[in-house]
Design a protein around this motif. Structure first.
Motif, PDB file in Angstrom:
ATOM      1  N   ALA A  38     -18.299  -2.326  76.772  1.00 53.19           N
ATOM      2  CA  ALA A  38     -17.459  -2.118  74.957  1.00 53.19           C
ATOM      3  C   ALA A  38     -17.674  -1.024  74.477  1.00 53.19           C
ATOM      4  CB  ALA A  38     -17.058  -3.494  74.514  1.00 53.19           C
ATOM      5  N   LYS A  39     -17.010  -0.932  73.002  1.00 47.39           N
ATOM      6  CA  LYS A  39     -17.210  -0.240  72.483  1.00 47.39           C
ATOM      7  C   LYS A  39     -18.096  -0.451  70.977  1.00 47.39           C
ATOM      8  CE  LYS A  39     -14.007   4.041  73.573  1.00 47.39           C
ATOM      9  NZ  LYS A  39     -12.938   5.138  72.554  1.00 47.39           N
ATOM     10  N   GLU A  40     -19.546  -0.008  71.061  1.00 47.11           N
ATOM     11  CA  GLU A  40     -20.099  -0.514  69.468  1.00 47.11           C
ATOM     12  C   GLU A  40     -19.324   0.298  68.092  1.00 47.11           C
ATOM     13  OE1 GLU A  40     -24.628  -0.080  70.444  1.00 47.11           O
ATOM     14  OE2 GLU A  40     -24.437  -1.365  72.623  1.00 47.11           O
ATOM     15  N   THR A  41     -19.173  -0.792  67.849  1.00 44.86           N
ATOM     16  CA  THR A  41     -18.980  -0.690  66.018  1.00 44.86           C
ATOM     17  C   THR A  41     -19.919  -0.400  64.980  1.00 44.86           C
ATOM     18  OG1 THR A  41     -17.113  -1.853  66.249  1.00 44.86           O
ATOM     19  CG2 THR A  41     -17.054  -1.586  63.785  1.00 44.86           C
ATOM     20  N   ASP A  42     -20.049   0.675  64.376  1.00 45.98           N
ATOM     21  CA  ASP A  42     -20.826   0.676  63.274  1.00 45.98           C
ATOM     22  C   ASP A  42     -20.535  -0.411  62.144  1.00 45.98           C
ATOM     23  OD1 ASP A  42     -22.900   2.136  61.688  1.00 45.98           O
ATOM     24  OD2 ASP A  42     -22.413   3.661  62.439  1.00 45.98           O
ATOM     25  N   GLN A  43     -21.550  -1.394  62.813  1.00 42.40           N
ATOM     26  CA  GLN A  43     -20.762  -2.098  61.553  1.00 42.40           C
ATOM     27  C   GLN A  43     -21.321  -1.933  59.852  1.00 42.40           C
ATOM     28  OE1 GLN A  43     -19.156  -5.225  62.132  1.00 42.40           O
ATOM     29  NE2 GLN A  43     -19.582  -4.833  64.198  1.00 42.40           N
ATOM     30  N   ARG A  44     -22.670  -1.234  59.078  1.00 39.97           N
ATOM     31  CA  ARG A  44     -22.932  -0.194  58.576  1.00 39.97           C
ATOM     32  C   ARG A  44     -21.600   0.683  57.853  1.00 39.97           C
ATOM     33  NH1 ARG A  44     -26.092   4.132  56.678  1.00 39.97           N
ATOM     34  NH2 ARG A  44     -27.643   3.456  54.641  1.00 39.97           N
ATOM     35  N   ALA A  45     -21.099   1.037  58.583  1.00 39.20           N
ATOM     36  CA  ALA A  45     -20.301   2.030  58.009  1.00 39.20           C
ATOM     37  C   ALA A  45     -18.572   1.503  58.291  1.00 39.20           C
ATOM     38  CB  ALA A  45     -19.830   3.116  59.551  1.00 39.20           C
ATOM     39  N   ALA A  46     -18.532   0.547  58.908  1.00 37.18           N
ATOM     40  CA  ALA A  46     -17.272  -0.453  58.343  1.00 37.18           C
ATOM     41  C   ALA A  46     -17.526  -1.017  56.891  1.00 37.18           C
ATOM     42  CB  ALA A  46     -17.506  -0.958  59.799  1.00 37.18           C
ATOM     43  N   LEU A  47     -18.996  -1.352  56.888  1.00 37.57           N
ATOM     44  CA  LEU A  47     -19.576  -1.804  55.516  1.00 37.57           C
ATOM     45  C   LEU A  47     -19.018  -1.327  54.208  1.00 37.57           C
ATOM     46  CD1 LEU A  47     -19.439  -4.548  53.601  1.00 37.57           C
ATOM     47  CD2 LEU A  47     -22.397  -3.992  54.096  1.00 37.57           C
ATOM     48  N   PHE A  48     -18.865   0.435  54.395  1.00 32.33           N
ATOM     49  CA  PHE A  48     -18.940   1.412  53.661  1.00 32.33           C
ATOM     50  C   PHE A  48     -17.917   1.595  53.551  1.00 32.33           C
ATOM     51  CE2 PHE A  48     -23.950   2.358  53.978  1.00 32.33           C
ATOM     52  CZ  PHE A  48     -24.065   2.234  52.323  1.00 32.33           C
ATOM     53  N   ALA A  49     -16.817   1.942  54.629  1.00 31.42           N
ATOM     54  CA  ALA A  49     -15.860   1.799  54.374  1.00 31.42           C
ATOM     55  C   ALA A  49     -14.672   0.616  53.360  1.00 31.42           C
ATOM     56  CB  ALA A  49     -15.262   1.825  55.669  1.00 31.42           C
ATOM     57  N   LYS A  50     -15.240  -0.376  53.988  1.00 35.38           N
ATOM     58  CA  LYS A  50     -14.514  -1.434  53.160  1.00 35.38           C
ATOM     59  C   LYS A  50     -14.617  -1.530  51.658  1.00 35.38           C
ATOM     60  CE  LYS A  50     -14.484  -6.515  53.446  1.00 35.38           C
ATOM     61  NZ  LYS A  50     -14.437  -7.812  54.024  1.00 35.38           N
ATOM     62  N   ALA A  51     -16.519  -0.730  51.274  1.00 37.08           N
ATOM     63  CA  ALA A  51     -16.245  -1.217  49.986  1.00 37.08           C
ATOM     64  C   ALA A  51     -15.640   0.474  49.552  1.00 37.08           C
ATOM     65  CB  ALA A  51     -18.162  -1.034  49.125  1.00 37.08           C
ATOM     66  N   ILE A  52     -15.337   1.273  49.993  1.00 34.99           N
ATOM     67  CA  ILE A  52     -14.817   2.165  49.323  1.00 34.99           C
ATOM     68  C   ILE A  52     -12.934   2.012  48.906  1.00 34.99           C
ATOM     69  CG2 ILE A  52     -14.196   4.925  49.820  1.00 34.99           C
ATOM     70  CD1 ILE A  52     -17.027   5.103  50.774  1.00 34.99           C
ATOM     71  N   LYS A  53     -12.986   1.460  49.896  1.00 36.97           N
ATOM     72  CA  LYS A  53     -11.236   1.086  50.257  1.00 36.97           C
ATOM     73  C   LYS A  53     -11.242  -0.226  47.974  1.00 36.97           C
ATOM     74  CE  LYS A  53      -7.087   0.376  51.359  1.00 36.97           C
ATOM     75  NZ  LYS A  53      -6.617  -0.925  50.395  1.00 36.97           N
ATOM     76  N   SER A  54     -11.989  -1.161  48.342  1.00 35.54           N
ATOM     77  CA  SER A  54     -11.966  -2.002  48.018  1.00 35.54           C
ATOM     78  C   SER A  54     -12.061  -1.315  46.101  1.00 35.54           C
ATOM     79  CB  SER A  54     -12.731  -3.411  47.610  1.00 35.54           C
ATOM     80  OG  SER A  54     -13.041  -3.636  48.435  1.00 35.54           O
TER      81      SER A  54
END
Length: 496
Positions: free
Chosen positions: A430-446
């Motif tokens: 399975a491809k590993e998800t970069d949790q740190r990058a995902a959190l930053f993307a979510k914060a920017i979207k908010s």
């Protein structure tokens, strides 16, 4: 070693296998059992013969038996064209299959005497009905004209001239004087369209039938509003029974329309709305068998529904449980799927593929539905793992490593599985998800959402300051609107 680039040959093989082709000949052996007598006994009338004609076309093994059954049923009716088509289909099957199919002359001969006598009777009946229509049209009696068109529609339907039947059914609409007449006309057309397998037009007449039935029920409830309590309750129960019976037929017709147009999720959802088996009434056998409903709905649900929906809509549905009793293997298929016995799921689909291909409504969709179920099974099996060996996965599905690799590659390219194939070590990772990058993307979207909301609020304030907010007149409730926007200020969108 992680492989990102897939060989063109592998891709071509996967696409070819995924596309699939309907078998030119229906397999009937120990691995694919099929009892023709048991299967066809669930039907009657025209659909009985139509299904046998389909079997003659695709199964040389069953063609002689199907020929005898079809001829016997056709002789009970008055459709000489259908009777002739039985011999035509068998001759074509014999030409294509060669020695596998016995010569027609050794099995049956065309009964020309029956054809001539039946044609003469049909001609006399046609002239009588057309004369009646002409007489009623001259007298301008709307109810009699409607009934004449209805009788002509029934007549043409019985002799196989379906286009003429449809013409007279729809023509009778002009002379309908009550909603009940419109409802009867719509139901006749729906039955005819189902026989024709004209799926795209069924929904139109289902909508008209529902509207007409609502009007009929409303009129009946207004006829005797002051009836005694006991009588009122009896009338209410009778209306509910009529509604359930009609709604079941309309739901089955709508679902069959969706299935014919490959809208599998809508088809399954609508099939599950159907009432008890008894609600099919005269449609059972004449147009569709209860076992067909179980097969269509279950295959469509397995191909498109998530597991919680399958449990809620099928296993916990008492009404649908009565349909499942008609085809015991369908319940076994469901239990295997819900318990992760995917190898057994695929074996059942393969074992009863002959039954599915023999169905005149389902045979065009067997490949697509099987591929969808197979793909969903692979996705569900891999979900808990971060990596798994292909040989272990292959054992769970009964496939070789090469076959499994082709299936997995296709799902990865389709985006169904987020993973990579290590073709050297035969491992699926399975491809590993970069949790740190995902959190930053979510914060920017908010932050962007909050910024857009604040801009809308500032625009609202500026409009109020400039006195550009139009208020509704006194006595008329409603929200205020901003001049020049045409929308409520809370819903003003865009960047400013």
């Amino acid at each position: 070693m992680d492989i990102d680039i897939i060989d063109d040959e592998v891709v071509a093989q996967v696409q070819s296998k995924a596309a699939g082709k309907r078998p030119a000949r229906l397999l009937v052996d120990e691995a694919h059992p099929f009892e023709l007598d048991t299967y066809i006994s669930s039907y009657s009338g025209r659909t009985y013969v139509d299904r046998l004609l389909h079997i003659i076309t695709i199964s040389p093994t069953l063609a002689p038996q199907a020929l005898h059954l079809a001829i016997a049923e056709a002789l009970k009716g008055r459709d000489t064209t259908l009777y002739r088509s039985i011999f035509y289909h068998y001759e074509r099957a014999q030409t294509e299959a060669g020695d596998e199919v016995p010569e027609l002359s050794t099995l049956a001969t065309l009964d020309q005497r029956w054809i001539d006598e039946t044609n003469n009777k049909n001609q006399a009946e046609r002239q009588k009905l057309e004369l009646e229509l002409k007489t009623y049209s001259s007298n301008m009696i709307k109810e009699s004209i409607r009934m004449a068109h209805r009788d002509l529609g029934d007549f043409y339907r019985s002799i196989g001239e379906q286009n003429s039947a449809l013409k007279h059914y729809t023509k009778s609409r002009e002379f309908c004087t009550t909603s009940q007449h419109v409802l009867d006309m719509c139901m006749s057309v729906i039955e005819l369209l189902m026989e024709q397998r004209n799926y795209s037009h069924i929904a139109t007449y289902v909508f008209k039938a529902e509207a007409a039935f609502d009007t009929v029920m409303a009129a009946r409830s207004m006829m005797n509003p002051e009836a005694p309590a006991g009588s009122a309750q009896a009338n209410k129960d009778k209306r509910n029974a009529e509604r359930e019976k009609l709604q079941t037929k309309l739901d089955v017709a709508t679902a069959l329309s969706h299935l014919g147009q490959s809208n599998y999720e809508k088809a399954a959802t609508t099939f599950f709305k159907a009432g008890p088996v008894k609600s099919l009434d005269d449609w059972a056998g004449k147009l569709i068998a209860p076992g067909d409903v179980a097969i269509y709905a279950t295959l469509c649900a397995l191909a498109t529904f998530p597991r919680p929906a399958i449990r809620a809509q099928i296993l916990d549905n008492e009404n649908f449980g009565m349909y499942l009793e008609q085809e015991p293997y369908i319940r076994e298929l469901l239990e295997s799927y819900m318990n992760n016995r995917f190898k057994n799921v695929l074996e059942i689909l393969e074992r009863y593929s002959t039954r599915h291909y023999a169905d005149i409504h389902l045979y065009q969709h067997v490949i697509n539905l099987t591929n969808l179920i197979r793909s969903k099974s692979l996705v569900l099996y891999f979900q808990p793992f971060s990596s798994i060996k292909l040989d272990r996965m292959g054992q769970a599905f009964g496939w070789s490593i090469d076959e499994l690799e082709q299936q997995v590659v296709a799902l990865i390219q389709a985006g169904e599985i987020k993973a990579r194939v290590d073709r050297q070590n035969k491992i699926l990772k399975a491809k590993e998800t970069d949790q740190r990058a995902a959190l930053f993307a979510k914060a920017i979207k908010s932050g962007q959402d909050i910024q857009a909301t604040n801009r809308k609020l500032l625009l609202r304030m500026k409009l109020q300051q400039a006195d550009l907010v139009v208020k509704p007149p006194k006595g008329q409730p409603g929200a205020t609107y901003s001049y020049g926007t045409g929308h409520q200020p809370e819903l003003v969108a865009g960047d400013y």
